[in-house]
Design an enzyme around this catalytic site. Sequence first.
Site, short mmCIF file in Angstrom:
data_model
loop_
_atom_site.label_atom_id
_atom_site.label_comp_id
_atom_site.label_asym_id
_atom_site.label_seq_id
_atom_site.Cartn_x
_atom_site.Cartn_y
_atom_site.Cartn_z
N GLY A 50 -9.31 4.66 6.07
CA GLY A 50 -9.18 3.90 5.99
C GLY A 50 -9.60 3.54 7.91
N GLU A 101 -1.53 2.62 8.89
CA GLU A 101 -2.59 2.51 8.67
C GLU A 101 -3.07 1.15 8.44
OE1 GLU A 101 -2.75 2.90 4.93
OE2 GLU A 101 -1.35 3.36 3.99
N ASP A 102 -4.55 1.48 7.28
CA ASP A 102 -5.26 0.38 7.55
C ASP A 102 -4.49 -0.71 6.89
OD1 ASP A 102 -5.66 1.39 4.48
OD2 ASP A 102 -7.61 1.67 5.04
N ASP A 105 -1.54 -3.53 0.64
CA ASP A 105 -1.13 -4.47 -0.29
C ASP A 105 -0.16 -4.06 -1.60
OD1 ASP A 105 -3.17 -5.91 -1.55
OD2 ASP A 105 -4.31 -4.47 -2.64
N THR A 109 1.08 2.29 -1.86
CA THR A 109 0.96 3.55 -0.91
C THR A 109 1.31 4.33 -0.61
OG1 THR A 109 -1.91 3.47 -1.48
CG2 THR A 109 -1.11 4.60 0.44
N LEU A 110 2.26 3.24 1.14
CA LEU A 110 2.94 3.24 2.14
C LEU A 110 4.39 3.81 1.35
CD1 LEU A 110 3.92 3.17 4.90
CD2 LEU A 110 4.32 0.70 4.82
N ASP A 161 -13.68 -0.13 3.50
CA ASP A 161 -14.85 -0.39 3.23
C ASP A 161 -15.31 -0.94 1.51
OD1 ASP A 161 -13.15 1.05 1.37
OD2 ASP A 161 -14.67 2.28 1.11
N ARG A 167 -17.42 0.34 6.88
CA ARG A 167 -16.53 0.56 7.90
C ARG A 167 -16.58 0.78 9.51
NH1 ARG A 167 -12.44 3.27 4.51
NH2 ARG A 167 -13.97 4.72 3.36
P1 5GP Z 1 -1.66 -0.81 -2.02
O1 5GP Z 1 -1.71 1.27 -2.29
O2 5GP Z 1 -1.24 -1.31 -0.61
O3 5GP Z 1 -1.44 -1.32 -2.87
O4 5GP Z 1 -2.76 -0.48 -0.88
C1 5GP Z 1 -3.63 0.24 0.24
C2 5GP Z 1 -5.21 0.65 0.20
O5 5GP Z 1 -6.05 0.23 -0.80
C3 5GP Z 1 -5.80 0.71 1.40
O6 5GP Z 1 -5.58 2.35 2.20
C4 5GP Z 1 -7.18 0.33 0.90
O7 5GP Z 1 -7.89 1.41 1.21
C5 5GP Z 1 -7.01 -0.06 -0.51
N1 5GP Z 1 -7.50 -1.72 -0.47
C6 5GP Z 1 -6.18 -2.52 -0.66
N2 5GP Z 1 -6.55 -3.87 -0.10
C7 5GP Z 1 -8.06 -3.72 0.53
C8 5GP Z 1 -9.13 -4.89 1.38
O8 5GP Z 1 -8.97 -6.21 1.24
N3 5GP Z 1 -9.84 -4.53 1.48
C9 5GP Z 1 -10.62 -2.73 1.62
N4 5GP Z 1 -11.57 -2.86 1.46
N5 5GP Z 1 -9.84 -2.21 0.77
C10 5GP Z 1 -8.12 -2.55 0.54
#
Ligand code: 5GP
Length: 198
Positions: A50, A101-102, A105, A109-110, A161, A167
């Site tokens: 992403g 990072e993209d 959320d 992950t971070l 995506d 993307r």
């Molecule tokens: P986290 O581990 O912070 O919950 O999420 C990280 C990953 O969740 C991001 O790198 C991404 O791949 C996916 N993600 C979270 N929210 C979104 C969103 O609104 N759209 C998309 N396409 N991916 C998301």
Amino acid sequence: MIDGRFASNLPAELLIDRASIARRIDELGAELAGLFADEEPPVLVGVLKGSAMFLADLIRAMDIDVAVDFMSISSYSQSGVVRIVKDLDEDVRGRDVVVVEDIVDTGLTLNYLRKTLSQREPDSLRAVTLLDKTARRIIPVPLEFSAFEIPDVFVVGYGLDFQGLYRNVADILAVRDLARLANDPRLMVAQLFGLKSG
Ligand code: 5GP
């Protein structure tokens, strides 16, 4: 005008247009470049897939020498287990590392990436994200730079995506009706790519 495309019956709407993305990335790039101006080149670590577009634009907005590396990790499953699918090519010990990072959320992950990378003893470790969904955070992870804070909506475009699609949409779209898109993932393809902008 791109906005014309969203007047139709799309399950998504424009959230951040390409010009605003470009402007904000120029600012962030200048800020990051200033931070490392008199240092060894920092290593910018793109988290696949992403962040690819963000990384590409961000480093071109930095007028200093930088190194680039990539990591890919499996998404969180219900088990909560994360695994490195593709690791860095280079050793980051003693280097200034910036995770790119993209979207942040939940923060899981971070958080995992920061833990893993800090064990490798970099000189410094920072994170920059294109999008920050602060309202959804379940783990309070440090995040030094963020281009845009967004509400709790599912977004696609500019690297992000839905089932591998969208993307390469140049703007960031908020999906209003995820159920409708899940039912037909290609629903927006014809409208987004079939029309000429301008
Ligand atoms: P986290 O581990 O912070 O919950 O999420 C990280 C990953 O969740 C991001 O790198 C991404 O791949 C996916 N993600 C979270 N929210 C979104 C969103 O609104 N759209 C998309 N396409 N991916 C998301």
